[in-house]
Design an enzyme around this catalytic site. Structure first.
Site, mmCIF file in Angstrom:
data_model
loop_
_atom_site.group_PDB
_atom_site.id
_atom_site.type_symbol
_atom_site.label_atom_id
_atom_site.label_comp_id
_atom_site.label_asym_id
_atom_site.label_seq_id
_atom_site.Cartn_x
_atom_site.Cartn_y
_atom_site.Cartn_z
ATOM 1 N N CYS A 149 -2.932 37.265 -12.074
ATOM 2 C CA CYS A 149 -2.247 37.616 -10.824
ATOM 3 C C CYS A 149 -3.086 38.575 -9.996
ATOM 4 C CB CYS A 149 -0.891 38.247 -11.139
ATOM 5 S SG CYS A 149 0.372 37.061 -11.611
ATOM 6 N N TYR A 179 9.730 45.853 -11.212
ATOM 7 C CA TYR A 179 8.862 44.713 -11.513
ATOM 8 C C TYR A 179 8.643 43.881 -10.241
ATOM 9 C CZ TYR A 179 7.140 40.577 -14.049
ATOM 10 O OH TYR A 179 6.390 39.517 -14.500
ATOM 11 N N GLN A 205 18.506 42.602 -18.377
ATOM 12 C CA GLN A 205 18.481 43.444 -17.179
ATOM 13 C C GLN A 205 19.879 43.943 -16.851
ATOM 14 O OE1 GLN A 205 16.641 41.155 -14.034
ATOM 15 N NE2 GLN A 205 14.598 41.926 -14.539
ATOM 16 N N THR A 240 21.949 39.920 -11.057
ATOM 17 C CA THR A 240 20.819 39.405 -11.825
ATOM 18 C C THR A 240 21.306 38.274 -12.711
ATOM 19 O OG1 THR A 240 19.085 39.927 -13.449
ATOM 20 C CG2 THR A 240 21.151 41.137 -13.632
ATOM 21 N N TRP A 280 16.240 45.953 -13.108
ATOM 22 C CA TRP A 280 16.848 46.986 -13.962
ATOM 23 C C TRP A 280 17.520 48.095 -13.138
ATOM 24 C CZ3 TRP A 280 12.201 44.589 -15.269
ATOM 25 C CH2 TRP A 280 12.218 43.873 -16.468
#
Length: 408
Positions: free
Chosen positions: A372, A144, A210, A205, A186
């Protein structure tokens, strides 16, 4: 409602038409007649149709910003028909034509109070939707962050793997070196670092989901002897690491905390170590958020307390934190492509994604991903990879050229 709505909106439409000719139709009522409504331009058929569902939408339309238009859509006050690209174009043109005080040149920098508790809450709000939600539109490795399209024709899966290899090659990762990945997601980067480069990795994290899936993936790959996944704040990490990577994480740090963030990294870095920071930046030299209310929308609905520095601020604060920048690479075009592919996959998910997270959150993410793509394409925001080491080190030992980064 029809006559009163037309009376309220007609002066607004006339004002906008005097500034911009938009292929946009505004309708209201439960079942408006085809073609009925107010036209914001001269056209045979509209590219975008806004249907006002509730009167509460009117104040948000009369002073349009990306924030107010996004709010009206997310809260179900309006429905919008058209392609995602056309919808985003019309939203930006509406905001530009309707704004009295804001422009690309008058962007506001906002500062939030960042604590371990507030940062953890912000991360969990964004990432702990569900792992299945992200799996539905990310690549199989669930990376991501901005992909790296070396040739421009790669699939998203190929480009994400190339991005990870690009980062690990840049830091010259060697077998058995200790790697810290701040904001490990992840687990894709640490797994690649262990499998291909033979590194010993720690990934941290603040997202519970995650952490759980990354731990499960490491175990399934049989890499638990080389990788440790922690649910931990970067400020709580101890020890020394030969290499440190931070990918898509420092956007959560806060402008006033950047020097401390880089100082923390410096303290964790071995004397001969290398760091790569990969993150989204503002294109405003004063660290302002995206124009026309886009930043306010993202803070309210997507990334609470996110703050984007200009690349000049990044370089200044990392030097103040005890690091020396060795290489700076812009990947803005790459992120425009990445977010475009995410948006396409999200649109293709349709009803499945809507049922998974509910109407409101589905609308938030639909606007966010498409927005975005627009922002990266149109220089509203950017993305930089900055390669660093401890400052004050001798020049000998540094590569003479950038050839090692591009082995092909």
């Amino acid at each position: 409602m029809t006559s009163s709505m037309e009376a309220v909106l007609s002066p607004w439409v006339a004002q906008l038409k005097s500034k911009s000719n938009l292929p946009l139709l505004v309708q209201w009522g439960e079942n408006p007649a085809p073609g009925s409504g107010l036209r914001l331009g001269d056209f045979s058929s509209p590219k975008v149709v806004i249907r006002v569902r509730k009167a509460g939408a009117v104040p948000l339309l009369l002073s349009p910003t990306l924030d107010s238009l996004g709010e009206a859509y997310v809260e179900g006050l309006i429905d919008v028909d058209g392609s995602v690209d056309d919808i985003l174009e019309m939203a930006h043109r509406l905001a530009e034509a309707g704004s009295r005080t804001e422009s690309r040149l008058t962007r506001i920098a906002r500062h939030f109070k960042h604590t371990p508790k507030s940062d953890s809450a912000a991360v969990q709000y964004h990432y702990d939707v569900s792992n299945a939600f992200y799996q539905a539109w990310l690549d199989p490795a669930m990376v991501y962050s901005c992909a790296y399209f070396e040739n421009g024709d790669e699939s998203l899966e190929e480009a994400q793997l190339k991005k990870i290899d690009h980062i690990l090659t840049k830091v010259q990762l060697q077998p058995n070196q200790r790697l810290l990945d701040i904001g490990c997601g992840w687990g894709a980067l640490v797994m690649r670092a262990a499998e291909k480069f033979g590194a010993r990795c720690t990934g941290i994290t603040l997202s519970q989901r995650q952490f759980e899936l990354a731990t499960e993936r490491v175990r399934a790959a049989g890499l638990q002897d080389r990788i440790e996944i922690r649910l931990q704040d970067y400020r709580d990490v101890q020890g020394q690491f030969d290499r440190i990577t931070s990918v898509g994480m420092f956007e959560h740090v806060g402008l006033r905390h950047l020097e401390g963030y880089f100082a923390c990294i410096n303290g964790l870095l071995a004397d001969e170590g290398w760091v790569l920071n990969h993150g989204i930046t503002s294109t405003d030299v004063n660290d302002g958020e995206t124009a026309y209310g886009g930043g306010r929308f993202i803070d309210r609905y997507v990334f609470p307390q996110g703050e984007l520095p200009h690349i000049s601020t990044v370089l200044k604060t990392l030097q103040a934190g005890g690091l020396e920048a060795l290489d700076v690479e812009s990947l803005r075009r790459h992120y425009a492509r990445t977010t475009g592919l995410w948006s396409q996959a999200f649109e293709a998910g349709g009803e499945t994604l809507r049922d998974m997270v509910g109407e409101r959150r589905w609308r938030i993410w639909r606007v966010y991903l498409a927005g975005c793509q627009w922002a990266f394409e149109n220089d509203e925001i950017s993305l930089y990879q900055v390669l660093c080491r401890k400052s004050g080190r001798p020049a000998r030992g540094l590569p003479w050229s950038r050839r090692w980064m591009y082995p092909h």
